[in-house]
Design a protein around this motif. Structure first.
Motif, PDB file in Angstrom:
ATOM      1  N   VAL A   1      -5.831  10.981   0.531  1.00 51.56           N
ATOM      2  CA  VAL A   1      -6.443   9.204   0.637  1.00 51.56           C
ATOM      3  C   VAL A   1      -7.109   9.381   2.014  1.00 51.56           C
ATOM      4  O   VAL A   1      -7.194   9.595   3.287  1.00 51.56           O
ATOM      5  CB  VAL A   1      -4.976   8.844   1.272  1.00 51.56           C
ATOM      6  N   THR A   2      -8.231   8.791   2.003  1.00 46.55           N
ATOM      7  CA  THR A   2      -9.609   8.456   2.964  1.00 46.55           C
ATOM      8  C   THR A   2      -9.614   6.321   3.068  1.00 46.55           C
ATOM      9  O   THR A   2     -10.046   6.632   3.882  1.00 46.55           O
ATOM     10  CB  THR A   2     -10.725   9.310   2.731  1.00 46.55           C
ATOM     11  N   SER A   3      -9.212   6.186   2.522  1.00 48.77           N
ATOM     12  CA  SER A   3      -9.321   4.458   2.458  1.00 48.77           C
ATOM     13  C   SER A   3      -8.276   3.788   2.420  1.00 48.77           C
ATOM     14  O   SER A   3      -7.385   4.181   1.503  1.00 48.77           O
ATOM     15  CB  SER A   3     -10.462   4.512   1.397  1.00 48.77           C
ATOM     16  N   SER A   4      -8.246   2.609   2.720  1.00 41.94           N
ATOM     17  CA  SER A   4      -7.031   2.030   1.980  1.00 41.94           C
ATOM     18  C   SER A   4      -7.506   0.275   1.109  1.00 41.94           C
ATOM     19  O   SER A   4      -6.793   0.073   0.378  1.00 41.94           O
ATOM     20  CB  SER A   4      -6.502   1.402   3.623  1.00 41.94           C
ATOM     21  N   GLU A   5      -8.841   0.984   0.553  1.00 42.06           N
ATOM     22  CA  GLU A   5      -9.541   0.278  -0.715  1.00 42.06           C
ATOM     23  C   GLU A   5      -8.319   0.155  -2.081  1.00 42.06           C
ATOM     24  O   GLU A   5      -7.474   1.441  -2.138  1.00 42.06           O
ATOM     25  CB  GLU A   5     -10.691   0.356  -0.665  1.00 42.06           C
TER      26      GLU A   5
ATOM     27  N   ARG B   1       0.996  -1.289   0.149  1.00 37.61           N
ATOM     28  CA  ARG B   1       0.060  -0.042   0.086  1.00 37.61           C
ATOM     29  C   ARG B   1       0.985   1.057  -0.264  1.00 37.61           C
ATOM     30  O   ARG B   1      -0.160   2.123   0.207  1.00 37.61           O
ATOM     31  CB  ARG B   1      -1.139  -0.176   1.468  1.00 37.61           C
ATOM     32  N   LEU B   2       2.261   1.579   0.093  1.00 38.68           N
ATOM     33  CA  LEU B   2       2.952   2.284  -0.040  1.00 38.68           C
ATOM     34  C   LEU B   2       2.693   3.414  -1.467  1.00 38.68           C
ATOM     35  O   LEU B   2       3.104   3.516  -2.367  1.00 38.68           O
ATOM     36  CB  LEU B   2       4.380   1.402  -0.164  1.00 38.68           C
ATOM     37  N   LEU B   3       2.740   4.255  -0.801  1.00 41.14           N
ATOM     38  CA  LEU B   3       2.675   5.096  -1.646  1.00 41.14           C
ATOM     39  C   LEU B   3       3.935   6.601  -1.544  1.00 41.14           C
ATOM     40  O   LEU B   3       4.006   7.852  -0.461  1.00 41.14           O
ATOM     41  CB  LEU B   3       1.365   6.703  -1.202  1.00 41.14           C
TER      42      LEU B   3
ATOM     43  N   VAL C   1      -2.269  14.300   2.601  1.00 45.22           N
ATOM     44  CA  VAL C   1      -2.825  13.825   3.565  1.00 45.22           C
ATOM     45  C   VAL C   1      -3.455  12.386   3.471  1.00 45.22           C
ATOM     46  O   VAL C   1      -4.559  11.714   2.956  1.00 45.22           O
ATOM     47  CB  VAL C   1      -4.098  15.294   3.748  1.00 45.22           C
ATOM     48  N   CYS C   2      -3.880  11.356   4.708  1.00 42.01           N
ATOM     49  CA  CYS C   2      -3.602   9.898   4.038  1.00 42.01           C
ATOM     50  C   CYS C   2      -4.890  10.304   5.899  1.00 42.01           C
ATOM     51  O   CYS C   2      -4.282  10.588   6.824  1.00 42.01           O
ATOM     52  CB  CYS C   2      -2.743   9.636   4.727  1.00 42.01           C
ATOM     53  N   THR C   3      -6.266   9.877   5.808  1.00 43.61           N
ATOM     54  CA  THR C   3      -6.923   9.918   7.071  1.00 43.61           C
ATOM     55  C   THR C   3      -7.014   8.154   7.173  1.00 43.61           C
ATOM     56  O   THR C   3      -8.023   7.745   8.159  1.00 43.61           O
ATOM     57  CB  THR C   3      -8.140  10.444   7.113  1.00 43.61           C
ATOM     58  N   ALA C   4      -6.123   6.908   6.489  1.00 48.32           N
ATOM     59  CA  ALA C   4      -6.562   5.456   6.149  1.00 48.32           C
ATOM     60  C   ALA C   4      -5.391   5.322   6.812  1.00 48.32           C
ATOM     61  O   ALA C   4      -4.107   5.732   6.653  1.00 48.32           O
ATOM     62  CB  ALA C   4      -6.724   5.212   4.842  1.00 48.32           C
ATOM     63  N   THR C   5      -6.411   3.832   7.635  1.00 38.79           N
ATOM     64  CA  THR C   5      -5.165   3.397   8.879  1.00 38.79           C
ATOM     65  C   THR C   5      -4.248   3.153   7.779  1.00 38.79           C
ATOM     66  O   THR C   5      -4.724   1.853   6.736  1.00 38.79           O
ATOM     67  CB  THR C   5      -5.834   2.730   9.889  1.00 38.79           C
ATOM     68  N   ASP C   6      -3.117   1.763   8.158  1.00 36.81           N
ATOM     69  CA  ASP C   6      -2.602   1.608   7.339  1.00 36.81           C
ATOM     70  C   ASP C   6      -2.061   1.536   5.929  1.00 36.81           C
ATOM     71  O   ASP C   6      -2.039   0.232   5.257  1.00 36.81           O
ATOM     72  CB  ASP C   6      -2.877  -0.546   7.372  1.00 36.81           C
TER      73      ASP C   6
END
Length: 259
Positions: free
Chosen positions: A86-90, A71-73, A109-114
């Motif tokens: 990013v709001t989801s890890s889907e 999932r690395l960005l 900006v990331c609000t998703a876990t993992d």
């Protein structure tokens, strides 16, 4: 508070702010060969791609995040002020974000876990913002600093999470410091017109001071801004420096993840 910690061969300057772990990497502990020795994390400098992939794996392992390496960005940084969100890890959203950041982004900006986020540097200012509900990782060279990209990312983090500015902690990582960064008189004039305290008659530009001003203006408490005080020029044995190494070097990184 930022602390220097070793994780096997990898050394990080890191902190944890609630569920968010943030880190600034150092240049040692990787497998890249000179002139990129040894923990180069940039794919755009001419290094061997397999070496970069192994270096990135080592960094994520040091953060106990190797399990989410897929999932690395890592954005294509273009010295602009575009902030991806990013709001989801889907997988569908991560694929869409990867397409977006491949076209160019200098903050996420990331609000998703993992979901680990990594941006690369070699003199520009790395900035990480952390709140209880998310984080932002920012690349702030002189163009991004002038555009107040850190403040823009803070506003987007607040809008996305509903968090108040008082809940944000900011971290400023290793970069070329204000007593080392000589720029043109025209650029000094431009910054002096936008940031109080910058001397238009001088020639040394303190980007960190401008970033602190921009963050404070959007409400981030000054006491919540943690500047590591690390110089890429004077500490070239620990960090890559584009100027000190005459344009041929690897890249260290700012990394964050929310678990």
């Amino acid at each position: 508070m930022l602390e220097r910690k070793s994780h096997g061969p990898v050394t990080l300057v890191q902190d944890a702010c609630g569920p968010v772990t943030i880190a600034f990497t150092e240049r040692t502990g990787g497998v890249s060969q000179p002139p990129f020795a040894s923990l180069n994390l940039g794919t755009h400098v001419g290094d061997d791609a397999q070496a970069v992939a192994e270096n990135r794996r080592r960094v994520l392992a040091a953060l106990d995040a190797e399990d989410v390496a897929c999932r690395l960005l890592v954005p294509n940084q273009v010295h602009g002020d575009h902030v991806a969100v990013v709001t989801s890890s889907e997988p569908a959203q991560l694929d869409a974000v990867r397409d977006e950041i491949a076209r160019g982004a200098d903050a996420i900006v990331c609000t998703a876990t993992d979901v680990p986020v990594m941006l690369c540097y070699a003199d520009c200012v790395p900035v990480v913002l952390a709140s209880p509900e998310g984080f932002a990782v920012i690349h702030s060279g002189w163009k991004g600093t002038y555009a107040r990209i850190s403040a823009k990312a803070a506003r987007i983090l607040m809008q996305t999470t509903g968090a108040d500015a008082s809940s944000i902690r900011a971290y400023i990582g290793p970069h070329i410091r204000g007593d080392e960064y000589e720029v043109s008189s025209d650029l000094m004039q431009r910054f002096a017109e936008r940031f109080p305290g910058i001397d238009a008659a001088g020639s040394l530009l303190d980007l960190a001071s401008c970033i602190r001003q921009a963050l404070a203006k959007v409400g981030v408490p000054e006491e919540a801004i943690d500047d590591a005080g690390l110089s890429t020029i004077r500490m070239n044995d620990r960090f890559f420096s584009y100027r000190a190494e005459h344009g041929t070097c690897g890249r260290h990184a700012a990394v964050a993840i929310m678990r």
